[in-house]
Design a protein around this motif. Structure first.
Motif, PDB file in Angstrom:
ATOM      1  N   ASP A 153       0.811  -1.218   0.000  1.00  0.00           N
ATOM      2  CA  ASP A 153       0.000   0.000   0.000  1.00  0.00           C
ATOM      3  C   ASP A 153       0.843   1.266   0.000  1.00  0.00           C
ATOM      4  O   ASP A 153       0.335   2.359  -0.201  1.00  0.00           O
ATOM      5  CB  ASP A 153      -0.962   0.005   1.200  1.00  0.00           C
ATOM      6  CG  ASP A 153      -0.228  -0.153   2.530  1.00  0.00           C
ATOM      7  OD1 ASP A 153       0.962  -0.516   2.516  1.00  0.00           O
ATOM      8  OD2 ASP A 153      -0.859   0.086   3.572  1.00  0.00           O
ATOM      9  N   ARG A 154       2.164   1.124   0.232  1.00  0.00           N
ATOM     10  CA  ARG A 154       3.055   2.285   0.253  1.00  0.00           C
ATOM     11  C   ARG A 154       4.496   1.816   0.099  1.00  0.00           C
ATOM     12  O   ARG A 154       4.785   0.625   0.220  1.00  0.00           O
ATOM     13  CB  ARG A 154       2.907   3.055   1.567  1.00  0.00           C
ATOM     14  CG  ARG A 154       3.364   2.284   2.797  1.00  0.00           C
ATOM     15  CD  ARG A 154       3.006   2.990   4.082  1.00  0.00           C
ATOM     16  NE  ARG A 154       3.538   2.324   5.266  1.00  0.00           N
ATOM     17  CZ  ARG A 154       2.997   1.269   5.829  1.00  0.00           C
ATOM     18  NH1 ARG A 154       1.883   0.740   5.329  1.00  0.00           N
ATOM     19  NH2 ARG A 154       3.546   0.736   6.906  1.00  0.00           N
ATOM     20  N   SER A 226       4.089   0.907  -4.064  1.00  0.00           N
ATOM     21  CA  SER A 226       2.665   0.830  -4.399  1.00  0.00           C
ATOM     22  C   SER A 226       2.495   0.623  -5.893  1.00  0.00           C
ATOM     23  O   SER A 226       3.338   1.028  -6.710  1.00  0.00           O
ATOM     24  CB  SER A 226       1.935   2.107  -3.978  1.00  0.00           C
ATOM     25  OG  SER A 226       2.257   3.182  -4.843  1.00  0.00           O
ATOM     26  N   SER A 228       0.333   2.059  -7.766  1.00  0.00           N
ATOM     27  CA  SER A 228       0.159   3.359  -8.428  1.00  0.00           C
ATOM     28  C   SER A 228       1.488   4.033  -8.719  1.00  0.00           C
ATOM     29  O   SER A 228       1.658   4.682  -9.757  1.00  0.00           O
ATOM     30  CB  SER A 228      -0.729   4.278  -7.588  1.00  0.00           C
ATOM     31  OG  SER A 228      -2.098   4.005  -7.837  1.00  0.00           O
ATOM     32  N   HIS A 255      -4.825  -1.980  -1.927  1.00  0.00           N
ATOM     33  CA  HIS A 255      -4.871  -0.663  -1.296  1.00  0.00           C
ATOM     34  C   HIS A 255      -3.808   0.282  -1.852  1.00  0.00           C
ATOM     35  O   HIS A 255      -3.872   1.490  -1.602  1.00  0.00           O
ATOM     36  CB  HIS A 255      -4.698  -0.799   0.220  1.00  0.00           C
ATOM     37  CG  HIS A 255      -5.907  -1.332   0.913  1.00  0.00           C
ATOM     38  ND1 HIS A 255      -5.870  -1.915   2.163  1.00  0.00           N
ATOM     39  CD2 HIS A 255      -7.209  -1.385   0.526  1.00  0.00           C
ATOM     40  CE1 HIS A 255      -7.083  -2.293   2.519  1.00  0.00           C
ATOM     41  NE2 HIS A 255      -7.916  -1.986   1.546  1.00  0.00           N
ATOM     42  N   ASP A 258      -4.327   3.913  -6.389  1.00  0.00           N
ATOM     43  CA  ASP A 258      -5.037   5.172  -6.201  1.00  0.00           C
ATOM     44  C   ASP A 258      -6.337   5.170  -6.997  1.00  0.00           C
ATOM     45  O   ASP A 258      -6.452   4.495  -8.036  1.00  0.00           O
ATOM     46  CB  ASP A 258      -4.180   6.355  -6.656  1.00  0.00           C
ATOM     47  CG  ASP A 258      -2.940   6.548  -5.791  1.00  0.00           C
ATOM     48  OD1 ASP A 258      -2.900   5.975  -4.682  1.00  0.00           O
ATOM     49  OD2 ASP A 258      -2.017   7.259  -6.239  1.00  0.00           O
ATOM     50  N   GLU A 259      -7.298   5.952  -6.548  1.00  0.00           N
ATOM     51  CA  GLU A 259      -8.609   5.979  -7.198  1.00  0.00           C
ATOM     52  C   GLU A 259      -8.501   6.283  -8.689  1.00  0.00           C
ATOM     53  O   GLU A 259      -9.205   5.688  -9.509  1.00  0.00           O
ATOM     54  CB  GLU A 259      -9.491   7.020  -6.505  1.00  0.00           C
ATOM     55  CG  GLU A 259     -10.912   7.067  -7.038  1.00  0.00           C
ATOM     56  CD  GLU A 259     -11.790   8.034  -6.267  1.00  0.00           C
ATOM     57  OE1 GLU A 259     -12.935   8.275  -6.722  1.00  0.00           O
ATOM     58  OE2 GLU A 259     -11.336   8.554  -5.225  1.00  0.00           O
ATOM     59  N   ARG A 260      -7.600   7.189  -9.051  1.00  0.00           N
ATOM     60  CA  ARG A 260      -7.495   7.583 -10.465  1.00  0.00           C
ATOM     61  C   ARG A 260      -6.920   6.477 -11.345  1.00  0.00           C
ATOM     62  O   ARG A 260      -7.046   6.537 -12.580  1.00  0.00           O
ATOM     63  CB  ARG A 260      -6.629   8.841 -10.578  1.00  0.00           C
ATOM     64  CG  ARG A 260      -5.143   8.632 -10.292  1.00  0.00           C
ATOM     65  CD  ARG A 260      -4.399   9.957 -10.310  1.00  0.00           C
ATOM     66  NE  ARG A 260      -2.954   9.802 -10.171  1.00  0.00           N
ATOM     67  CZ  ARG A 260      -2.329   9.622  -9.023  1.00  0.00           C
ATOM     68  NH1 ARG A 260      -3.018   9.534  -7.891  1.00  0.00           N
ATOM     69  NH2 ARG A 260      -0.998   9.508  -8.991  1.00  0.00           N
ATOM     70  N   HIS A 261      -6.288   5.479 -10.739  1.00  0.00           N
ATOM     71  CA  HIS A 261      -5.674   4.413 -11.526  1.00  0.00           C
ATOM     72  C   HIS A 261      -6.542   3.159 -11.649  1.00  0.00           C
ATOM     73  O   HIS A 261      -6.237   2.296 -12.482  1.00  0.00           O
ATOM     74  CB  HIS A 261      -4.318   4.032 -10.922  1.00  0.00           C
ATOM     75  CG  HIS A 261      -3.276   5.082 -11.091  1.00  0.00           C
ATOM     76  ND1 HIS A 261      -2.327   5.379 -10.128  1.00  0.00           N
ATOM     77  CD2 HIS A 261      -3.015   5.931 -12.129  1.00  0.00           C
ATOM     78  CE1 HIS A 261      -1.541   6.348 -10.558  1.00  0.00           C
ATOM     79  NE2 HIS A 261      -1.938   6.702 -11.758  1.00  0.00           N
ATOM     80  N   TRP A 262      -7.583   3.050 -10.858  1.00  0.00           N
ATOM     81  CA  TRP A 262      -8.418   1.854 -10.933  1.00  0.00           C
ATOM     82  C   TRP A 262      -8.978   1.620 -12.339  1.00  0.00           C
ATOM     83  O   TRP A 262      -9.030   0.462 -12.799  1.00  0.00           O
ATOM     84  CB  TRP A 262      -9.559   1.915  -9.915  1.00  0.00           C
ATOM     85  CG  TRP A 262      -9.220   1.320  -8.583  1.00  0.00           C
ATOM     86  CD1 TRP A 262      -9.103   1.970  -7.390  1.00  0.00           C
ATOM     87  CD2 TRP A 262      -8.947  -0.057  -8.303  1.00  0.00           C
ATOM     88  NE1 TRP A 262      -8.764   1.090  -6.387  1.00  0.00           N
ATOM     89  CE2 TRP A 262      -8.671  -0.160  -6.919  1.00  0.00           C
ATOM     90  CE3 TRP A 262      -8.901  -1.203  -9.079  1.00  0.00           C
ATOM     91  CZ2 TRP A 262      -8.360  -1.375  -6.310  1.00  0.00           C
ATOM     92  CZ3 TRP A 262      -8.595  -2.420  -8.473  1.00  0.00           C
ATOM     93  CH2 TRP A 262      -8.327  -2.495  -7.102  1.00  0.00           C
TER      94      TRP A 262
END
Length: 370
Positions: A153-154, A226, A228, A255, A258-262
């Motif tokens: 996640d990170r 991550s 992303s 996790h 990122d939302e923009r990459h889904w």
């Protein structure tokens, strides 16, 4: 006039080069190139499609591996059972595949064999295993970018438990559960014996022997990033298939999107741990809810050989992916056997006539080289 001769070293280089080229043909597991008494080359090739052959003549015998018993397990799961193509998963022409938890590269090899136009990004954080991955992918000419870190996640650096005796269970030290791994091995052996498949007993005995004594354990410091961050760095336009097998860290990988990459992720095929009485209990429902919220249709199943182990196969596909105009090259059951004529024609496009094998033969067995 001086007669032109070919030195033994030059001859060996030539046969080695042709063999290396043959191994890059989709679906070829092993190859032999010999020079006959007439001085002409003859080639024999073996495909990946002999799941019961564990002998030195079998398709797995020349892979760089950590342990033979887990190589066989990976082959059964990936090539024989086509586990990552279940639930409607397909590989389309020019697919971009993220192989997260690549281990020695069995799934990357599968993608190269079934969808040679694909580009694979293979992630493996344990250095010992990454070395084997690199050798296998290079040997078979898979179009791959090899990344010596895992996904989470990170970005972080953490300690991994590396088990030399069974590397596929290596994991983050804070996620390790040795009692559960012992239960998994015992259940896997029980399921395999109940299935009654032939040619497995020696393999199963070796696997079962792992639980007779303590697992050997070494610690490795490993890097995680991550998904992303990787998307941003590589600039991939899409991920046709995100394959995840990361020993209880699968939710961390999700996790890390990122939302923009889904919207870039089109399909997911993953192993999810949902083990009763552990921190992973209930995870299948959590994963399914997350994927549904991001626009996927999901299926959940237990593989026969892992039934009762708390490991579930989760596949997720965007409904609109069916409208992608690129042809499907790989789906469950559509594998084609090697054809000598097609392979010979492929070689003719890449070699001068003087270096072409006089004969190309597809064989079921290929003895080890002496």
């Amino acid at each position: 006039m001086l007669e032109e001769t070919v030195s033994p070293d030059a001859s060996e280089d030539e046969t080695r080069d042709v063999r290396g080229l043959l191994l890059r043909y989709p679906g070829v597991a092993r190859a032999r190139v010999d020079r006959g008494a007439d001085g002409r080359l003859r080639a024999r090739v073996q495909g990946w499609d002999h799941p019961e052959d564990l002998s030195p003549a079998g398709p797995l015998s020349e892979l760089t591996e950590i342990n033979p018993h887990e190589t066989r397990f990976l082959y059964d799961e990936i090539f024989a059972a086509e586990s990552y193509l279940q639930g409607g998963i397909t590989l389309r022409e020019d697919a971009v595949v993220f192989d997260v938890g690549a281990n020695i590269g069995m799934f990357s090899l599968f993608v190269g064999a079934r969808c040679p136009s694909a580009t694979v990004f293979a992630f493996e954080p344990v250095p010992d295993v990454f070395e084997a991955l690199s050798r296998n992918v290079e040997r078979h000419g898979v179009r791959a970018r090899l990344l010596p870190f895992g996904l989470s996640d990170r970005e972080q650096e953490i300690t991994f438990n590396f088990y030399p005796g069974i590397s596929i269970m290596s994991c983050r030290s804070d996620y390790a559960d040795l009692d559960n791994e012992v239960d998994l091995i015992e259940q896997y052996v029980e399921n395999a014996r109940a299935a009654g498949a032939s040619g497995r007993e020696e393999h199963l005995a070796r696997v079962q022997a792992l639980v007779a004594e303590d697992f050997e354990l070494s610690e490795r410091r490993c890097a995680l990033r991550s998904l992303s961050a990787v998307i941003e760095e590589t600039g991939v336009p899409r991920i046709d298939l995100l394959k995840i097998d990361v020993q209880r860290a699968e939710l961390d990988v999700l996790h890390g999107v990122d939302e923009r990459h889904w919207p870039l992720v089109q399909q997911i095929s993953m192993e999810v741990h949902d083990e009763k009485g552990t921190p992973t209990e209930g995870r299948v429902a959590v994963v399914r809810e997350l994927l549904t919220a991001n626009g996927f249709l999901t299926t959940v199943a237990e593989e026969d050989l892992l039934r009762g182990t708390g490991r579930y196969a989760v596949q997720a596909v965007r409904p609109e992916y069916a409208d992608d105009p690129r042809p499907v090259t790989a789906a469950v059951g559509n594998a084609r056997p090697l054809e000598a004529r097609a392979l010979a024609a492929w070689l003719a496009e890449r070699l001068p006539a003087a270096r072409l094998p006089q004969e190309v033969t597809v064989v079921d067995e290929l003895p080890a080289a002496h």
